[in-house]
Scaffold this active site. Sequence first.
Site, PDB file in Angstrom:
ATOM      1  N   HIS A 272      20.212  -1.823 -40.327  1.00 19.47           N
ATOM      2  CA  HIS A 272      19.830  -2.292 -38.997  1.00 19.47           C
ATOM      3  C   HIS A 272      20.014  -3.792 -38.846  1.00 19.47           C
ATOM      4  CE1 HIS A 272      17.893  -2.306 -35.127  1.00 19.47           C
ATOM      5  NE2 HIS A 272      17.095  -3.267 -35.521  1.00 19.47           N
ATOM      6  N   CYS A 273      20.149  -4.540 -39.926  1.00 23.06           N
ATOM      7  CA  CYS A 273      20.142  -6.004 -39.840  1.00 23.06           C
ATOM      8  C   CYS A 273      21.528  -6.645 -39.901  1.00 23.06           C
ATOM      9  CB  CYS A 273      19.265  -6.579 -40.949  1.00 23.06           C
ATOM     10  SG  CYS A 273      17.512  -6.152 -40.797  1.00 23.06           S
ATOM     11  N   ILE A 274      22.234  -6.453 -40.994  1.00 25.57           N
ATOM     12  CA  ILE A 274      23.453  -7.216 -41.252  1.00 25.57           C
ATOM     13  C   ILE A 274      24.529  -7.001 -40.181  1.00 25.57           C
ATOM     14  CG2 ILE A 274      25.229  -7.773 -42.954  1.00 25.57           C
ATOM     15  CD1 ILE A 274      22.363  -8.484 -43.778  1.00 25.57           C
TER      16      ILE A 274
END
Length: 448
Positions: A272-274
């Site tokens: 979900h972040c990078i």
Amino acid sequence: MSHSLSEKITHRTAQVGVIGLGYVGLPLALACARAGFPTVGLEVNEQRAQDVNAAHSYIEDVSDVDLAPHVQAGRLRATTDYDVVRELDIIFICVPTPYTVQRAPDLVYIIKAAEGIATRLREGQLIVLQSTTYPGTTVEVVRPILEQASGLQAGHDFYLAFSPERIDPGNKQWSAYNTPKVVGGLTPESTALAAAFLRQTGAPVHEVSSPAAAELTKLLENTFRAVNIALVNEIALLAERMDIDFWEVLEAAKTKPFGFMPFSPGAGVGGHCIPIDPYYLLWKAREYDFYTRFIELAAETNETMPYHVVDLVVKGLSRQGKPLTGARVLVLGVAFKADIGDARNSPAERVIELLQGRGADVRYHDPYVPTYRVGGDVFQREPLTLHSVALTDAELAAADAVAIVTGHHDVDYARVLAHTSLVVDSCNVTHGLAGGATVIRLGAPLPQ
């Protein structure tokens, strides 16, 4: 007013609420309950709320055994009713922050959570946003919603802060209980109260001067990873062209005890972040007539990697006199990283879509992900749900090519090499293994 909340925090009597019981919210809610605070999770998904109340976890990093004593003791419960907000002293917002198909920030879940709080907000409450977002969201988006609907003033009638989540799914060393927290409040009082509470959960706390500084901290952390992954991806592609084994080079570089931090190339970035956070930052930067070319170039590099993996499959099949059209390709691993069941934004999605778009018969095996959805985008209009196949000798023998996207450690890669004819390895898990298959490793010279 702050004295009253401070006392409740000190004596662990503050009523805590966590909005969103996903990968971030459920571990946080458990950490609050473990610290002795009466905690309620507010979850719009009724099944999830029921699961929590039955002490059943749907998150890998939280077990049923973890939940059970706190649910049974009444310290942790879940509800779908926003009216519970009126009873709470501290409220965390832990909802998803995706992006649109044009890669612009999508704050719909933050806005809905803030609206749900706003009409029930009362004096003396502390609101802490944890969802990853661009600098300015807490003050420019959340604050106006809370103030306009409630008639209360942030920093005077209630407290507002931002503290970014730092969850790393599957990480056994660093969790919600010991990963240091960063917190920045709208006012010094807001910062102090949020920091005091977070320290009670057991983790070290680093205070910054504003919510925007805390918001940018999270984006810096993840953009740092995205840029460095892009760097090694690019050099791995260069190494292929130069007939140099990049993995050998990486091992050699890791021997330097200072000034080097190892990152590994692969089929792309996931989670979900990078893949998402850099786009939040470059979108916000444009408001200031600032163009983050370096960040955008890194994102572009990482997004080309699934295409390169497919090109390696085509190259390998061509060497064996086979076209991609009609070939059976078995994809190994669709989770976004090894040894977890989280497949959000995994590069495997694009790999599979590209293979299917070019006529391949694609199957996948992942011991952690029983079903996997692809499509519903410009690459494959119709959504398709695939089911993990058993990794049998017959399945391997029937595959014209095996593409390893995620290198789960409990897969027997020696057996894979022994029973199939062609393997494209994007994560170097087959290095040093013997077998009858032709192996093409991303970042390494083609086999002779």
